[in-house]
Design a protein around this motif. Sequence first.
Motif, short mmCIF file in Angstrom:
data_model
loop_
_atom_site.label_atom_id
_atom_site.label_comp_id
_atom_site.label_asym_id
_atom_site.label_seq_id
_atom_site.Cartn_x
_atom_site.Cartn_y
_atom_site.Cartn_z
N ILE A 1 0.86 -1.19 0.00
CA ILE A 1 0.00 0.00 0.00
C ILE A 1 0.89 1.23 0.00
CG2 ILE A 1 -1.79 1.26 1.23
CD1 ILE A 1 -2.69 -1.40 2.45
N TYR A 2 0.80 2.04 -1.05
CA TYR A 2 1.71 3.18 -1.17
C TYR A 2 1.48 4.19 -0.03
CZ TYR A 2 4.25 7.13 -3.00
OH TYR A 2 5.12 8.17 -3.12
N ARG B 1 1.29 -6.42 -10.39
CA ARG B 1 -0.15 -6.16 -10.43
C ARG B 1 -0.53 -4.84 -9.76
NH1 ARG B 1 1.04 -11.09 -11.20
NH2 ARG B 1 -0.31 -12.51 -12.39
N TRP B 2 -0.01 -4.60 -8.56
CA TRP B 2 -0.39 -3.35 -7.88
C TRP B 2 0.75 -2.68 -7.12
CZ3 TRP B 2 -3.83 -7.58 -7.56
CH2 TRP B 2 -3.43 -8.59 -6.67
N GLY B 3 1.93 -3.30 -7.09
CA GLY B 3 3.08 -2.64 -6.50
C GLY B 3 3.54 -3.26 -5.20
N ASP B 4 4.85 -3.32 -5.02
CA ASP B 4 5.47 -3.77 -3.79
C ASP B 4 6.40 -2.62 -3.39
OD1 ASP B 4 6.84 -4.99 -1.74
OD2 ASP B 4 7.30 -6.83 -2.83
N TYR B 5 5.94 -1.77 -2.44
CA TYR B 5 6.54 -0.45 -2.25
C TYR B 5 7.55 -0.34 -1.12
CZ TYR B 5 2.66 1.09 -5.22
OH TYR B 5 1.78 1.24 -6.26
N TRP B 6 7.33 -1.02 0.01
CA TRP B 6 8.04 -0.64 1.22
C TRP B 6 8.71 -1.81 1.92
CZ3 TRP B 6 8.24 4.28 0.69
CH2 TRP B 6 7.14 5.01 0.26
N ARG B 7 9.81 -1.52 2.62
CA ARG B 7 10.37 -2.35 3.67
C ARG B 7 10.54 -1.44 4.89
NH1 ARG B 7 8.77 -4.97 0.27
NH2 ARG B 7 9.73 -6.71 -0.87
N PHE B 8 10.33 -1.97 6.08
CA PHE B 8 10.22 -1.15 7.28
C PHE B 8 11.32 -1.47 8.28
CE2 PHE B 8 6.09 -1.70 5.37
CZ PHE B 8 5.51 -0.44 5.42
N THR B 9 11.58 -0.54 9.17
CA THR B 9 12.39 -0.79 10.36
C THR B 9 11.49 -0.71 11.58
OG1 THR B 9 12.94 1.53 10.73
CG2 THR B 9 14.41 0.26 9.26
N SER B 10 11.98 -1.20 12.71
CA SER B 10 11.17 -1.10 13.92
C SER B 10 10.92 0.36 14.28
CB SER B 10 11.87 -1.83 15.08
OG SER B 10 13.19 -1.35 15.27
N ALA B 11 11.88 1.24 14.01
CA ALA B 11 11.69 2.66 14.30
C ALA B 11 10.57 3.25 13.44
CB ALA B 11 12.98 3.43 14.07
N ALA B 12 10.51 2.84 12.17
CA ALA B 12 9.44 3.34 11.29
C ALA B 12 8.08 2.86 11.75
CB ALA B 12 9.71 2.88 9.86
N VAL B 13 7.98 1.59 12.13
CA VAL B 13 6.70 1.05 12.59
C VAL B 13 6.27 1.72 13.89
CG1 VAL B 13 5.52 -1.04 13.36
CG2 VAL B 13 7.08 -1.14 11.41
#
Length: 242
Positions: free
Chosen positions: A134-135, A171-183
């Motif tokens: 989800i962008y 099909r609809w995009g694979d946008y992000w990878r996260f860190t614990s700080a971002a979450v």
Amino acid sequence: MTKKTTNNNMEEQDISSGSSEAELPAVGKVNFGDLRRLEPLTRSFGYDRGRPIDRYYINKFLTQYSTDIAGHVVEIGDDRYIKRFGGNRVTQSDVLDQDHPDSTPTIIADLANADHIPTDKFDCIIVIQTLQFIYDVHAAVRTLHRILKPGGVVLASLPSLSPICRYDMDRWGDYWRFTSAAVQRIFGDIFGSGNITVEAYGNVLVSTAFLQGMAAEDLTPEELDFKDRDFESLITVRAVEA
């Protein structure tokens, strides 16, 4: 061993290593073995070898908080985890997804734009490995907060390190990878920092194995459960609507 390292414009930091220089292979002499390859062992995230490594952590997370999966529960994509962990605590279940041939949702919606879903509707929302697709991830988390009943719980997992899912990317995009700080920041800003519990899983071995498509069965429980905060592979968050 302790040495100095510099990263871009950052000041020099002390980096501690558990190995002495005498124990480390010389430059150019690292034995990659089966992993010296330009193609991964498999591109199926480990499904064709056993249980994917990220699912090992997801199962531990949902087992830990299984009592939250109760009342009116909605899961994103399908209802596999409602069925596995909810049991007779679940009084009503739904599947939320966009309208596409690979899913049979009971609620058709885009989490980033879901004004038609009533406010304060669900007791629990299960969001497993979804938000990277989800962008506008902040809008999606605001939706999760809005459609939860007071006291309701979101149980979510997010990748910190993962191969691209080519099927979803095309099909609809694979946008992000996260860190614990971002979450912590994304969910904390919306739910309140005191209402969330964020945990990171993984280490350098787990990260390498997962990128290669190895399965949880390729590693020992001790290897899987060892946590190195500098090598996050999966992030989980439990967020409560206070």
